[in-house]
Enzyme design. Structure first.
Site, PDB file in Angstrom:
ATOM      1  N   LYS A   1      16.986  15.032  34.381  1.00  0.00           N
ATOM      2  CA  LYS A   1      15.912  14.771  35.178  1.00  0.00           C
ATOM      3  C   LYS A   1      14.667  14.462  34.208  1.00  0.00           C
ATOM      4  O   LYS A   1      14.617  14.783  33.178  1.00  0.00           O
ATOM      5  CB  LYS A   1      15.536  16.190  35.706  1.00  0.00           C
ATOM      6  CG  LYS A   1      14.952  17.171  35.104  1.00  0.00           C
ATOM      7  CD  LYS A   1      14.428  18.613  36.121  1.00  0.00           C
ATOM      8  CE  LYS A   1      13.110  19.009  35.578  1.00  0.00           C
ATOM      9  NZ  LYS A   1      12.604  19.965  36.284  1.00  0.00           N
TER      10      LYS A   1
ATOM     11  N   ASP B   1       8.011  18.574  39.914  1.00  0.00           N
ATOM     12  CA  ASP B   1       8.941  19.481  38.912  1.00  0.00           C
ATOM     13  C   ASP B   1      10.127  20.174  39.416  1.00  0.00           C
ATOM     14  O   ASP B   1      11.217  20.409  38.725  1.00  0.00           O
ATOM     15  CB  ASP B   1       7.995  20.019  38.038  1.00  0.00           C
ATOM     16  CG  ASP B   1       8.749  20.467  36.683  1.00  0.00           C
ATOM     17  OD1 ASP B   1       9.076  19.604  35.931  1.00  0.00           O
ATOM     18  OD2 ASP B   1       8.480  21.494  36.185  1.00  0.00           O
TER      19      ASP B   1
ATOM     20  N   HIS C   1      15.295  21.098  42.237  1.00  0.00           N
ATOM     21  CA  HIS C   1      15.966  22.331  41.954  1.00  0.00           C
ATOM     22  C   HIS C   1      15.966  23.071  43.424  1.00  0.00           C
ATOM     23  O   HIS C   1      16.942  23.454  44.100  1.00  0.00           O
ATOM     24  CB  HIS C   1      15.582  23.318  41.005  1.00  0.00           C
ATOM     25  CG  HIS C   1      15.154  22.715  39.679  1.00  0.00           C
ATOM     26  ND1 HIS C   1      16.390  22.015  39.074  1.00  0.00           N
ATOM     27  CD2 HIS C   1      14.471  22.700  38.706  1.00  0.00           C
ATOM     28  CE1 HIS C   1      16.238  21.689  37.936  1.00  0.00           C
ATOM     29  NE2 HIS C   1      15.032  22.055  37.647  1.00  0.00           N
TER      30      HIS C   1
HETATM   31  P1  NAP Z   1      12.712  14.916  23.044  1.00  0.00           P
HETATM   32  O1  NAP Z   1      12.587  16.470  22.357  1.00  0.00           O
HETATM   33  O2  NAP Z   1      11.172  14.218  22.757  1.00  0.00           O
HETATM   34  O3  NAP Z   1      13.894  13.897  22.112  1.00  0.00           O
HETATM   35  C1  NAP Z   1      13.928  12.447  22.537  1.00  0.00           C
HETATM   36  C2  NAP Z   1      15.071  12.103  21.889  1.00  0.00           C
HETATM   37  O4  NAP Z   1      14.962  10.619  22.274  1.00  0.00           O
HETATM   38  C3  NAP Z   1      15.079  12.276  20.437  1.00  0.00           C
HETATM   39  O5  NAP Z   1      16.255  12.451  19.975  1.00  0.00           O
HETATM   40  C4  NAP Z   1      14.693  10.965  19.947  1.00  0.00           C
HETATM   41  O6  NAP Z   1      15.195  10.659  18.497  1.00  0.00           O
HETATM   42  C5  NAP Z   1      15.342  10.162  20.919  1.00  0.00           C
HETATM   43  N1  NAP Z   1      14.566   8.799  21.041  1.00  0.00           N
HETATM   44  C6  NAP Z   1      13.353   8.448  21.320  1.00  0.00           C
HETATM   45  N2  NAP Z   1      13.081   7.256  21.073  1.00  0.00           N
HETATM   46  C7  NAP Z   1      14.512   6.619  20.787  1.00  0.00           C
HETATM   47  C8  NAP Z   1      14.756   5.230  20.572  1.00  0.00           C
HETATM   48  N3  NAP Z   1      13.818   4.249  20.891  1.00  0.00           N
HETATM   49  N4  NAP Z   1      16.103   4.948  20.591  1.00  0.00           N
HETATM   50  C9  NAP Z   1      16.962   6.188  20.214  1.00  0.00           C
HETATM   51  N5  NAP Z   1      16.653   7.426  20.414  1.00  0.00           N
HETATM   52  C10 NAP Z   1      15.321   7.585  20.711  1.00  0.00           C
HETATM   53  O7  NAP Z   1      12.987  15.137  24.297  1.00  0.00           O
HETATM   54  P2  NAP Z   1      13.863  16.291  25.191  1.00  0.00           P
HETATM   55  O8  NAP Z   1      13.111  17.129  25.505  1.00  0.00           O
HETATM   56  O9  NAP Z   1      15.057  16.632  24.196  1.00  0.00           O
HETATM   57  O10 NAP Z   1      14.187  15.463  26.387  1.00  0.00           O
HETATM   58  C11 NAP Z   1      15.213  14.336  26.810  1.00  0.00           C
HETATM   59  C12 NAP Z   1      15.439  14.160  28.276  1.00  0.00           C
HETATM   60  O11 NAP Z   1      15.661  15.344  28.711  1.00  0.00           O
HETATM   61  C13 NAP Z   1      13.993  13.812  28.818  1.00  0.00           C
HETATM   62  O12 NAP Z   1      14.270  12.882  29.744  1.00  0.00           O
HETATM   63  C14 NAP Z   1      13.598  15.348  29.339  1.00  0.00           C
HETATM   64  O13 NAP Z   1      12.601  14.953  30.655  1.00  0.00           O
HETATM   65  C15 NAP Z   1      14.857  15.705  29.938  1.00  0.00           C
HETATM   66  N6  NAP Z   1      14.704  16.948  30.066  1.00  0.00           N
HETATM   67  C16 NAP Z   1      14.163  17.720  29.198  1.00  0.00           C
HETATM   68  C17 NAP Z   1      14.355  19.299  29.112  1.00  0.00           C
HETATM   69  C18 NAP Z   1      13.836  20.326  28.141  1.00  0.00           C
HETATM   70  O14 NAP Z   1      14.059  21.563  28.193  1.00  0.00           O
HETATM   71  N7  NAP Z   1      13.579  19.692  26.752  1.00  0.00           N
HETATM   72  C19 NAP Z   1      14.615  19.893  30.274  1.00  0.00           C
HETATM   73  C20 NAP Z   1      15.343  18.953  31.344  1.00  0.00           C
HETATM   74  C21 NAP Z   1      15.027  17.749  31.314  1.00  0.00           C
HETATM   75  P3  NAP Z   1      14.377  10.845  17.432  1.00  0.00           P
HETATM   76  O15 NAP Z   1      14.253  12.238  17.052  1.00  0.00           O
HETATM   77  O16 NAP Z   1      15.364  10.413  16.244  1.00  0.00           O
HETATM   78  O17 NAP Z   1      13.176  10.235  17.382  1.00  0.00           O
END
Ligand code: NAP
Length: 479
Positions: A145, A232, A237
């Site tokens: 999401k 959100d 949910h």
């Molecule tokens: P994040 O911490 O910002 O991590 C983003 C990831 O994407 C990193 O591993 C980054 O790699 C990679 N990335 C960015 N640009 C890239 C590119 N051009 N090529 C390849 N890899 C790339 O994000 P996140 O919080 O983990 O969230 C990921 C997804 O899950 C999002 O869609 C978010 O909305 C969803 N989500 C997150 C949560 C949460 O609790 N965090 C909950 C529900 C949903 P590098 O580190 O190497 O730059």
């Protein structure tokens, strides 16, 4: 009770966004726990993929650190798990790294691509997986999401994914669906004959679905300000919880039979008038910042709280409203579905008040379980006085000796490998939920409606209380 772990077939899981927050907090620990439980072994491999450059050993150390923080022991099992882990640096929207990925995946294993990256990468990654022949007709693709921010963007994302994968290959995660209690709700309804005959407007007065959070949006205020509680939480949910509570029994427990019934519930939702919605925004108090400071937007009209009355217009539910409520900075972190049965129609015990109807509370957090509130005789002599008593079933207690409830991500990832889509949202389901939510959100912005301020640590704005009082009902307390 004996726990049974059914091993999955050997797989290659390609985790895009492997260094990100979600991967570190949920996905790596989830995979590790399933490895410890014996659900897969050394015949599988997990390929971490992200943008930054890391040598394999360096990346394994990043994963090790996340797992130690999640409570893993620094032992041979952890080393065994890390042996399955490799890393590829790749540009999701460019050409770099894709040849290495093509070479790394194996022909004789289930292939799953987990996109734990921003949604703008879904299309580019899906296209490259298809064009380079990395995705096979049997591969699965998992997306996180948010799945769109309105109907148009959800349709666009669906179109991008469906151009490269078929619907039966696409797994849209809503981690609420992976919770033990959510599945138990289906077992309670469809594997017992006790409740189902009562599960309708003749016997149920109303249903309250609450997902309250004590945390603020601090740290992600700018992102949250573009979204708000409706996008959100409610559209996904809370909508899923409503569907599982309200849906008709499917004829069989197959992914499409279950999801067909959920779509019918969403399609039966009546438009919600503004008068049936309370929106709130937590306010600044003394030194404690409020929503506007956290969002960095002094004019923000985004809601951090919403409560609404929703009617499901079908034979089963006509006249029985569903009240939904969710918000930030509330008194406690709590998620529950409370089903309020109607009060007895006639009181036979003289001198006693008519007791409240029974309430069945299905708790998703903090401690997953169910409680049935009943009326019994007040023990002891002194005549027929009535009192309330609860039949309580906390899963962690009742399942002692068997495997404790898994984290939602653990279960969902293993379902992907097994090819079971029951607990994932289908494309038409997501679109139907946006088609219902969009006019509500548009109504606020057209009228420039501002949310009502509420205190941090409370239970939301006054309008939410009035919404219930008006119907001569009361919210269950938050904490
Ligand atoms: P994040 O911490 O910002 O991590 C983003 C990831 O994407 C990193 O591993 C980054 O790699 C990679 N990335 C960015 N640009 C890239 C590119 N051009 N090529 C390849 N890899 C790339 O994000 P996140 O919080 O983990 O969230 C990921 C997804 O899950 C999002 O869609 C978010 O909305 C969803 N989500 C997150 C949560 C949460 O609790 N965090 C909950 C529900 C949903 P590098 O580190 O190497 O730059």
């Amino acid at each position: 009770m004996v726990s049974r772990v059914i091993p999955v077939n050997s797989f290659d899981l390609v985790l895009f966004g492997a260094t990100g927050d979600l991967a570190r907090r949920k996905i790596w620990p989830g995979l590790y726990h399933r490895f410890v439980a014996g659900q897969f072994d050394q015949s599988s491999q997990i390929l971490g993929v992200s943008r930054s450059e890391h040598a394999r050993a360096e990346f394994q150390d990043i994963v090790r650190q996340s797992l130690l923080e999640a409570g893993a022991g620094d032992d041979a099992t952890l080393t065994g798990f890390l042996d399955l882990v490799d890393y590829i640096s790749l540009d999701a929207a460019g050409d770099r790294g894709w040849e290495a990925l093509t070479a790394a995946v194996r022909d004789d294993a289930v292939r799953a691509f987990y996109l734990s990256v921003a949604p703008r990468f879904f299309g580019p990654i899906a296209r490259r997986l298809k064009d380079r022949g990395i995705a096979t007709p049997d591969s699965r693709i998992v997306v996180e999401k948010p799945f769109g921010h309105d109907l148009a963007s959800a349709k666009e994302l669906n179109a991008e994914l469906r151009a490269c994968f078929q619907e039966h290959q696409i797994y849209r995660i809503d981690h609420y669906l992976g919770k033990e209690t959510v599945q138990n709700l289906m077992a309670l309804r469809f594997a017992n004959s006790l409740f189902e005959p009562l599960w309708n407007a003749s016997h149920i007065d109303h249903v309250q679905i609450t997902v309250s959070e004590s945390l603020s949006v601090d740290g992600r205020g700018e992102y949250y300000d573009q979204s708000g509680a409706m996008r959100d939480m409610v559209q996904n949910h809370l909508m899923q919880l409503l569907c599982l509570t309200a849906m008709e029994p499917p004829s069989k427990f197959t992914p499409n039979a279950v999801r067909d019934e959920k779509v019918k519930v969403i399609e039966a939702l009546e438009p919600v008038p503004m008068s049936d919605i309370a929106r709130g925004q937590y306010r600044k108090s003394g030194d404690q910042a409020g929503y506007l400071e956290h969002a960095g937007n002094p004019d923000s009209a985004t809601e951090s709280f919403i409560a609404m009355k929703v009617n499901v217009a079908n034979w089963r539910w006509a006249g029985t409203p569903f009240y939904l409520r969710t918000g930030k900075c509330l008194r406690e972190r709590l998620s529950e579905i409370a089903v309020f049965f109607r009060a007895p129609p006639h009181m036979i015990f003289p001198g006693t008040e008519t007791p409240q109807g029974n309430v069945l509370v299905i708790r998703l957090q903090p401690d997953e379980g169910m409680t049935l509130h009943t009326t019994i005789k007040d023990p002891g002599p002194g005549g027929m006085r009535l009192t309330e008593a609860s039949l309580d079933m906390t899963f962690a207690d009742s399942l002692k000796g068997s495997e404790q409830p898994q984290d939602a991500y653990e279960r969902l990832i293993m379902d992907v490998i097994r090819g079971d889509q029951t607990l994932f949202m289908r494309g038409d389901e997501v679109e139907a939920a946006w088609a219902w939510a969009d006019p509500i959100i548009e109504g606020w912005s057209e009228r420039r409606l501002k949310p009502q301020p509420y205190d941090v640590g409370g239970s939301g704005p006054e309008d939410a209380l009035l919404l219930m009082h008006r119907d001569e009902r009361r919210w269950r307390p938050i904490g």
